[in-house]
Design a protein around this motif. Structure first.
Motif, PDB file in Angstrom:
ATOM      1  N   VAL A   4      73.717  40.606   8.180  1.00 61.32           N
ATOM      2  CA  VAL A   4      72.645  41.445   8.667  1.00 61.32           C
ATOM      3  C   VAL A   4      73.083  42.757   9.197  1.00 61.32           C
ATOM      4  CG1 VAL A   4      70.750  41.739  10.275  1.00 61.32           C
ATOM      5  CG2 VAL A   4      71.034  39.849   8.962  1.00 61.32           C
ATOM      6  N   GLU A  90      59.408  45.917   9.655  1.00 58.58           N
ATOM      7  CA  GLU A  90      59.014  45.439   8.580  1.00 58.58           C
ATOM      8  C   GLU A  90      58.478  46.421   7.662  1.00 58.58           C
ATOM      9  OE1 GLU A  90      55.952  41.556   7.222  1.00 58.58           O
ATOM     10  OE2 GLU A  90      55.718  42.466   9.273  1.00 58.58           O
ATOM     11  N   ASP A 123      68.186  46.736   6.751  1.00 57.53           N
ATOM     12  CA  ASP A 123      68.813  45.648   5.930  1.00 57.53           C
ATOM     13  C   ASP A 123      67.715  44.927   5.304  1.00 57.53           C
ATOM     14  OD1 ASP A 123      68.012  42.743   7.348  1.00 57.53           O
ATOM     15  OD2 ASP A 123      68.200  44.198   8.839  1.00 57.53           O
ATOM     16  N   SER A 125      66.456  42.158   4.947  1.00 58.06           N
ATOM     17  CA  SER A 125      65.409  41.130   5.486  1.00 58.06           C
ATOM     18  C   SER A 125      64.140  41.762   5.980  1.00 58.06           C
ATOM     19  CB  SER A 125      66.183  40.370   6.637  1.00 58.06           C
ATOM     20  OG  SER A 125      66.386  41.212   7.821  1.00 58.06           O
ATOM     21  N   LYS A 126      64.348  43.063   6.237  1.00 58.83           N
ATOM     22  CA  LYS A 126      62.943  43.694   6.925  1.00 58.83           C
ATOM     23  C   LYS A 126      62.137  44.168   5.664  1.00 58.83           C
ATOM     24  CE  LYS A 126      64.884  43.679  10.929  1.00 58.83           C
ATOM     25  NZ  LYS A 126      65.558  44.928  11.633  1.00 58.83           N
ATOM     26  N   SER A 128      59.294  43.157   3.107  1.00 59.91           N
ATOM     27  CA  SER A 128      58.065  42.244   3.136  1.00 59.91           C
ATOM     28  C   SER A 128      57.163  42.393   2.117  1.00 59.91           C
ATOM     29  CB  SER A 128      57.495  42.260   4.676  1.00 59.91           C
ATOM     30  OG  SER A 128      56.392  41.221   4.494  1.00 59.91           O
ATOM     31  N   GLN A 134      55.869  38.712   8.839  1.00 60.68           N
ATOM     32  CA  GLN A 134      57.310  38.498   9.297  1.00 60.68           C
ATOM     33  C   GLN A 134      57.240  38.950  10.912  1.00 60.68           C
ATOM     34  OE1 GLN A 134      59.890  39.132   5.135  1.00 60.68           O
ATOM     35  NE2 GLN A 134      60.278  40.323   6.950  1.00 60.68           N
ATOM     36  N   THR A 220      71.596  47.047   0.921  1.00 55.77           N
ATOM     37  CA  THR A 220      72.317  46.371  -0.003  1.00 55.77           C
ATOM     38  C   THR A 220      73.804  47.060  -0.449  1.00 55.77           C
ATOM     39  OG1 THR A 220      71.075  47.525  -1.832  1.00 55.77           O
ATOM     40  CG2 THR A 220      70.106  45.506  -0.866  1.00 55.77           C
TER      41      THR A 220
END
Length: 230
Positions: A4, A90, A123, A125-126, A128, A134, A220
């Protein structure tokens, strides 16, 4: 966590490359923005950038920037901001976002609105498919009458919770307000919700940032750059 952080740093350093001399740069708030501020300061120290003026979105970012040698001024000391680099909690495919995990949403939105271009660094993971799945939506409220605002948010079926600090006390923002986090996972019209919230007396600002982000940089390897379709 290492992956992350690597994603955050990748996005942040990609954003540093977009900064040019003589720009007024908005400094975001949060862990990803911290990587950007550090990277920007390094470029200034290495004499790669000679004349950069910065505007911070929080006391923490202001203090960090100054400690690293950046020229940080108040927003009202500038005519405007060329580019603001900030994180997001998000982000959906249309580059709408929720911000305010660092409790700086009020100042972040003011700076964003004063910016010619807003770039978010995140990153992976954010990302959505739908906002609110989330992350809770932060709502900044005045302390005076805050429990009445809480009841209003309860009546909207948003399952509100006051945000507290490590001592269990209500968290205070930089402008000495409270944060109430609400659940918007069942809300279908976020623009209508945002319009309703901001009109309710006692609510200072909310963390829905709709149509504000121009470019999203995802950390990424290599980084992914997405632009909002106007």
């Amino acid at each position: 966590m290492m992956m992350v952080n690597a994603g955050k740093k990748n996005a942040a350093l990609a954003a540093v490359k977009l900064i040019q001399d003589n720009m007024v740069v908005g400094l975001g708030t949060g862990s990803t923005a911290k990587f950007f501020i550090e990277g920007l300061a390094e470029q200034v120290q290495q004499d790669q950038l000679h004349n950069i003026t910065c505007v911070a979105t929080s006391i923490a970012s202001d203090e960090l920037g100054r400690s690293l040698g950046l020229h940080v001024v108040a927003l009202d000391e500038t005519d405007g901001i060329d580019i603001t680099i900030d994180g997001a909690d998000e982000v959906d495919p249309q580059l709408n976002g929720i911000k305010g995990g660092g409790a700086a949403l009020f100042y972040e939105k003011i700076v964003a609105k004063a910016s010619k271009k807003n770039i978010w660094i995140v990153d992976p993971s954010k990302q959505s498919p739908r906002l609110g799945t989330q992350f809770k939506l932060p709502v900044e409220v005045l302390p005076f009458g805050s429990h009445h605002v809480f009841n209003y948010l309860t009546d909207l079926s948003l399952d509100p919770h006051f945000r507290v600090n490590a001592d269990g006390q209500y968290l205070l923002t930089d402008s000495a307000n409270y944060i109430i986090d609400v659940d918007i996972s069942e809300v279908t019209d976020l623009k209508a919700l945002g319009d309703e919230l901001i009109q309710h007396t006692g609510i200072v600002e909310h963390g829905l940032f709709l149509g504000i982000c121009d470019t999203l940089i995802v950390g990424t390897e290599p980084t992914t750059i997405l632009n909002r379709n106007n």
